[in-house]
Design a protein around this motif. Sequence first.
Motif, mmCIF file in Angstrom:
data_model
loop_
_atom_site.group_PDB
_atom_site.id
_atom_site.type_symbol
_atom_site.label_atom_id
_atom_site.label_comp_id
_atom_site.label_asym_id
_atom_site.label_seq_id
_atom_site.Cartn_x
_atom_site.Cartn_y
_atom_site.Cartn_z
ATOM 1 N N LYS A 192 -5.907 -0.823 8.928
ATOM 2 C CA LYS A 192 -6.284 -2.395 8.177
ATOM 3 C C LYS A 192 -5.360 -1.844 6.737
ATOM 4 O O LYS A 192 -4.696 -3.069 6.382
ATOM 5 N N VAL A 193 -5.594 -0.693 6.279
ATOM 6 C CA VAL A 193 -4.691 -0.543 5.137
ATOM 7 C C VAL A 193 -3.255 -0.329 5.392
ATOM 8 O O VAL A 193 -2.364 -1.145 4.535
ATOM 9 N N LEU A 194 -2.670 0.226 6.472
ATOM 10 C CA LEU A 194 -1.409 -0.084 6.622
ATOM 11 C C LEU A 194 -0.795 -1.497 6.764
ATOM 12 O O LEU A 194 0.430 -1.817 6.275
ATOM 13 N N ASP A 207 -9.512 6.257 3.682
ATOM 14 C CA ASP A 207 -8.828 5.458 4.504
ATOM 15 C C ASP A 207 -7.390 5.149 3.838
ATOM 16 O O ASP A 207 -6.445 5.284 4.555
ATOM 17 N N ILE A 208 -7.457 4.961 2.665
ATOM 18 C CA ILE A 208 -6.164 4.754 1.856
ATOM 19 C C ILE A 208 -5.427 5.813 1.663
ATOM 20 O O ILE A 208 -3.995 6.057 1.907
ATOM 21 N N GLU A 209 -6.258 7.040 1.459
ATOM 22 C CA GLU A 209 -5.271 8.457 1.363
ATOM 23 C C GLU A 209 -4.665 8.692 2.468
ATOM 24 O O GLU A 209 -3.698 9.167 2.682
ATOM 25 N N GLU A 210 -5.475 8.659 3.832
ATOM 26 C CA GLU A 210 -4.957 8.627 4.932
ATOM 27 C C GLU A 210 -3.752 7.888 5.419
ATOM 28 O O GLU A 210 -2.597 8.336 5.734
ATOM 29 N N ALA A 211 -3.809 6.776 4.843
ATOM 30 C CA ALA A 211 -2.726 5.588 5.034
ATOM 31 C C ALA A 211 -1.380 6.088 4.375
ATOM 32 O O ALA A 211 -0.290 6.205 4.842
#
Length: 117
Positions: free
Chosen positions: A34-36, A57-61
């Motif tokens: 979703k972030v991507l 999730d943002i950090e992983e993206a």
Amino acid sequence: MKFIKEKFLIELEQYKINPLEEVTSKKTISNVGKVLKHLWYHDKPSSIDFDAFTLQDIEEAKDVIASLPYSWDEGGESFICDPSNALVKLDLLLDIPNELVHSKNKLRKIDCGDEFI
């Protein structure tokens, strides 16, 4: 046999699930996706549901984007496509409708009445 509501509620307590705990314990790639997707489409902040993903999730993206190898040549920056990278997979998925429209092996051709653009 008589139904005893109080006893039933006490027995039921042991199976109670905290919704917030459940959300944070489950980790899915779809949240990073979703972030991507929001980054890829350059979505406006007003159209983004920030409750749909976490800061992790943002950090992983961000890590997914940082892991995409690139090289600099005279023409500028060019990306080398790693098929296992989540951003490359997202791009391939988003391009499927475009490929279907422009496919030469269609079973049904687009009529003039079907075109609306």
